[in-house]
Motif scaffolding. Structure first.
Motif, short mmCIF file in Angstrom:
data_model
loop_
_atom_site.label_atom_id
_atom_site.label_comp_id
_atom_site.label_asym_id
_atom_site.label_seq_id
_atom_site.Cartn_x
_atom_site.Cartn_y
_atom_site.Cartn_z
N GLU A 90 0.76 -1.60 0.19
CA GLU A 90 -0.23 -0.13 0.26
C GLU A 90 0.98 1.11 0.04
OE1 GLU A 90 -3.99 -0.26 2.53
OE2 GLU A 90 -2.89 -2.10 3.21
N ASN A 91 1.80 1.46 -1.24
CA ASN A 91 2.17 2.12 -1.03
C ASN A 91 2.24 3.71 -1.96
OD1 ASN A 91 4.80 4.14 -2.13
ND2 ASN A 91 6.60 2.16 -1.20
N PRO A 92 1.85 4.74 -1.85
CA PRO A 92 1.29 5.51 -2.50
C PRO A 92 2.46 6.19 -3.92
CG PRO A 92 0.41 6.33 -0.71
CD PRO A 92 1.88 5.15 -0.14
N GLU A 93 3.77 5.88 -3.45
CA GLU A 93 4.87 6.23 -4.14
C GLU A 93 4.72 5.21 -5.77
OE1 GLU A 93 9.03 5.25 -4.13
OE2 GLU A 93 8.60 6.99 -2.23
N LYS B 129 -3.35 1.53 -15.97
CA LYS B 129 -5.34 1.82 -16.06
C LYS B 129 -5.58 1.12 -14.03
CE LYS B 129 -4.93 3.42 -19.47
NZ LYS B 129 -4.91 4.98 -20.20
N GLY B 130 -4.64 0.76 -13.60
CA GLY B 130 -4.98 0.55 -12.00
C GLY B 130 -3.66 -0.28 -11.60
N PHE B 131 -4.37 -0.27 -10.56
CA PHE B 131 -3.15 -0.06 -9.27
C PHE B 131 -4.16 -1.53 -7.74
CE2 PHE B 131 -0.19 -0.64 -5.47
CZ PHE B 131 0.97 -0.78 -6.64
N ILE B 132 -4.25 -2.72 -7.74
CA ILE B 132 -4.94 -3.48 -6.65
C ILE B 132 -3.97 -4.44 -6.13
CG2 ILE B 132 -6.71 -4.82 -6.97
CD1 ILE B 132 -7.47 -3.10 -8.52
N LEU B 133 -4.61 -4.53 -5.49
CA LEU B 133 -3.96 -4.72 -3.94
C LEU B 133 -3.61 -6.12 -3.49
CD1 LEU B 133 -3.92 -3.08 -0.78
CD2 LEU B 133 -2.49 -2.92 -2.38
#
Length: 223
Positions: A97-100, A111-115
């Motif tokens: 869970e890294n905003p960077e 187009k996406g960033f999913i854990l």
């Protein structure tokens, strides 16, 4: 496969390429997605170079890609997909869970960033949203993806140069960076020169200050 698990109907099955260097993780993602009749896993790769090669041959709709991989990581691969296979959409799957990472992924064209620990239904909803021309992010990142947390930092660097700059700013030596990225020390030195040239910064201390100011690294020793 159980068609009762399908969330939305689609005109044809969505062609998905998986990319992760951990076989158990990839097997787990595959088994979760294969429960949906409209999801078709067409191939697997263990790094970004393999993913690009397979994608040129198989033409997937979406690539689900890990970040940390040898040879070419997911962020670098996303940038290559944007340049060479723009019709194939990249979704980053991560445990971090890294905003960077999110900001870099967006700038690279993902187009996406999913854990990875989201539910199967949520993962499929994200895939469908992206296949329909949208974007999708885990709820943790909603504010960032909406632009409320941070806007583009304007750093005129490639994804690889940003990665090198982050490591250097955290105090890594050229040898450590080379080991971390599986590249030669000479290549690290070239990246370092290019970064200084692009940013018009002469000193290592100046690079650190710049990286902190732009949010590429933080002063948190636990980061």
């Amino acid at each position: 496969m159980n068609s009762s698990n399908q969330i939305y109907s689609t005109a044809r099955p969505l062609r998905i390429l998986l990319c992760d260097d951990h076989a158990l993780v990839m097997d787990g993602i595959r088994s979760r997605l294969e429960c949906f009749d409209h999801i078709n896993i067409i191939g697997e790769a263990s790094n970004g170079v393999e993913a690009l090669s397979l994608a040129r041959e198989l033409r997937p709709d979406i690539v689900l890609m890990d970040i940390s991989m040898p040879v070419m990581n997911g962020l670098e691969a996303a940038e290559k997909f944007r340049e060479t296979l723009p019709d194939t959409k990249v979704v980053i799957l991560s445990m971090h869970e890294n905003p960077e990472y999110l900001r870099t992924a967006q700038q690279a064209g993902a187009k996406g960033f999913i854990l990875k620990d989201v539910s199967s239904n949520d993962m499929v909803r994200a895939i469908e949203a992206i296949a329909n021309g949208g974007e999708a992010y885990s709820s943790t990142f909603d504010r960032i993806s909406a632009g409320e947390d941070s806007t583009s930092d304007g750093v005129p660097l490639t994804t690889r140069e940003r990665t090198v700059l982050r490591l250097l700013a955290k105090g890594a030596s050229n040898k450590h960076v080379a080991r971390e990225l599986d590249i030669s020390v000479r290549t690290v030195e070239t990246h370092r020169r290019n970064i200084k040239r692009k940013l018009d910064i002469d000193s290592s201390a100046g690079l650190v200050r710049y990286a902190i100011e732009k949010g590429l690294v933080t002063l948190d020793t636990n980061a």
